[in-house]
Design an enzyme around this catalytic site. Structure first.
Site, PDB file in Angstrom:
ATOM      1  CG  ASN A   8      -9.498  -9.337  -6.073  1.00  0.00           C
ATOM      2  OD1 ASN A   8      -9.002  -9.984  -6.995  1.00  0.00           O
ATOM      3  ND2 ASN A   8      -8.950  -8.219  -5.591  1.00  0.00           N
ATOM      4  CD1 TRP A   9     -11.557 -16.038  -6.134  1.00  0.00           C
ATOM      5  CD2 TRP A   9     -11.066 -17.341  -7.883  1.00  0.00           C
ATOM      6  NE1 TRP A   9     -12.531 -16.992  -6.220  1.00  0.00           N
ATOM      7  CE2 TRP A   9     -12.256 -17.820  -7.289  1.00  0.00           C
ATOM      8  CE3 TRP A   9     -10.576 -18.005  -9.013  1.00  0.00           C
ATOM      9  CZ2 TRP A   9     -12.952 -18.926  -7.780  1.00  0.00           C
ATOM     10  CZ3 TRP A   9     -11.265 -19.113  -9.508  1.00  0.00           C
ATOM     11  CH2 TRP A   9     -12.443 -19.562  -8.890  1.00  0.00           C
ATOM     12  CE  LYS A  10      -6.671  -9.319  -2.984  1.00  0.00           C
ATOM     13  NZ  LYS A  10      -6.114  -8.707  -1.779  1.00  0.00           N
ATOM     14  CG  HIS A  94      -7.007  -4.207  -5.687  1.00  0.00           C
ATOM     15  ND1 HIS A  94      -5.894  -4.352  -4.907  1.00  0.00           N
ATOM     16  CD2 HIS A  94      -8.023  -4.812  -5.028  1.00  0.00           C
ATOM     17  CE1 HIS A  94      -6.216  -5.037  -3.818  1.00  0.00           C
ATOM     18  NE2 HIS A  94      -7.512  -5.323  -3.872  1.00  0.00           N
ATOM     19  CD  GLU A 164     -10.776  -3.489  -1.782  1.00  0.00           C
ATOM     20  OE1 GLU A 164     -11.276  -4.554  -1.400  1.00  0.00           O
ATOM     21  OE2 GLU A 164      -9.788  -3.434  -2.524  1.00  0.00           O
ATOM     22  CB  SER A 212      -9.863  -7.912   6.873  1.00  0.00           C
ATOM     23  OG  SER A 212      -8.507  -7.661   6.654  1.00  0.00           O
TER      24      SER A 212
HETATM   25  P1  PGA Z   1      -8.902  -9.143   1.664  1.00  0.00           P
HETATM   26  O1  PGA Z   1      -8.706  -8.425   0.247  1.00  0.00           O
HETATM   27  O2  PGA Z   1     -10.335  -9.561   1.762  1.00  0.00           O
HETATM   28  O3  PGA Z   1      -7.945 -10.291   1.611  1.00  0.00           O
HETATM   29  O4  PGA Z   1      -8.522  -8.128   2.688  1.00  0.00           O
HETATM   30  C1  PGA Z   1      -9.637  -7.531  -0.242  1.00  0.00           C
HETATM   31  C2  PGA Z   1      -9.098  -6.931  -1.508  1.00  0.00           C
HETATM   32  O5  PGA Z   1      -7.884  -6.697  -1.576  1.00  0.00           O
HETATM   33  O6  PGA Z   1      -9.874  -6.689  -2.462  1.00  0.00           O
END
Ligand code: PGA
Length: 250
Positions: A8-10, A94, A164, A212
């Site tokens: 997930n590159w956001k 999300h 999550e 994380s």
């Molecule tokens: P993270 O994000 O690996 O930076 O904790 C995971 C996510 O928000 O999908």
């Protein structure tokens, strides 16, 4: 069974050039291994670019979809548009979108639209905090029941559920989740799915972990925690780290 590793590159990176650099780094080091599905979810703006540049070891995902199927929706992207761009997966629900006001009714509509286009929804859910009285379980149950409203038995098996916990996502991280915490929720999700659908569907449904994830804990969640895959945010933005996560599962 296939293990999913979903990047997930956001809202990253900030240019197509950088997206190309990141993707090239992944492609160059990606080994062909059975039973793994690598999905990359770039921002909408880079979907076509990633589609053209990726190889067939990588599948294309999006980070969101509209609640509407078509029409006058300024700034929105429909499931049909995603389908026509070659998208096979869509992250829905999300916590970073929920924090902007998206509720489970909205997520439910997004799931319905996504399934209609034969795209796999990756339904994210998880509590903001764990309380000692177990209210987080009621919260998760409610999320599942509302998000899956009017989703049929034949459709639900096409959904990936990503647990999550908001407290474990890197930006707001308080601490990492333990495998026991993941296992507890995995069993709980399966129980709720069994109540809504059937024990067989609960058995088959895939439950991923996100929050994380890094090269040191990836295998811990998949092997010891029994996660069917991982949703990776921060460490998917560095090709080397992302490849190390993928390789750690071999
Ligand atoms: P993270 O994000 O690996 O930076 O904790 C995971 C996510 O928000 O999908």
């Amino acid at each position: 069974m296939d293990k999913f590793i979903i990047a997930n590159w956001k809202m990253n990176p900030s240019s197509e050039k950088e997206a190309g650099f990141l993707l090239r780094g992944v492609i160059k080091n990606l080994k062909k291994v059975k039973n793994r599905k690598i999905v990359i979810c770039p921002p909408f703006l880079f979907l076509s670019f990633v589609k053209k540049m990726k190889n067939n070891l990588i599948e294309l995902g999006a980070q969101d979809v509209s609640t509407s199927e078509k029409g006058s929706q300024t700034g929105q992207i429909s499931a049909t548009m995603l389908k026509n761009t070659g998208v096979g997966y869509v992250i829905v629900g999300h916590s970073e979108r929920r924090a902007q006001g998206e509720n489970s009714e909205i997520i439910n509509q997004k799931i319905i639209n996504t399934l209609k286009q034969n795209i796999t929804p990756v339904l994210c859910l998880g509590e903001k905090e764990r309380d000692s009285s177990g209210n987080y379980l009621n919260y998760i149950e409610q999320e599942i029941r509302t998000c899956l409203l009017n989703v049929s038995s034949s459709q639900v098996e096409n959904i990936l559920i990503a647990y999550e916990p908001v407290w474990a996502i890197s930006d707001s991280k308080q601490r990492e989740a333990t495998k026991e915490e993941f296992i507890e929720i995995k069993i709980f999700i399966k129980k709720v799915i069994s109540d809504i659908y059937s024990p067989k569907i609960a058995h088959n449904i895939k439950i991923l972990y996100g929050g994380s994830v890094n090269k040191l804990n990836a295998k811990y969640y998949t092997e010891e925690g029994g996660a069917d895959g991982l949703l990776v945010g921060r460490d998917s933005l560095d090709a080397k780290k992302f490849i190390q996560i993928i390789d750690s599962l071999i």
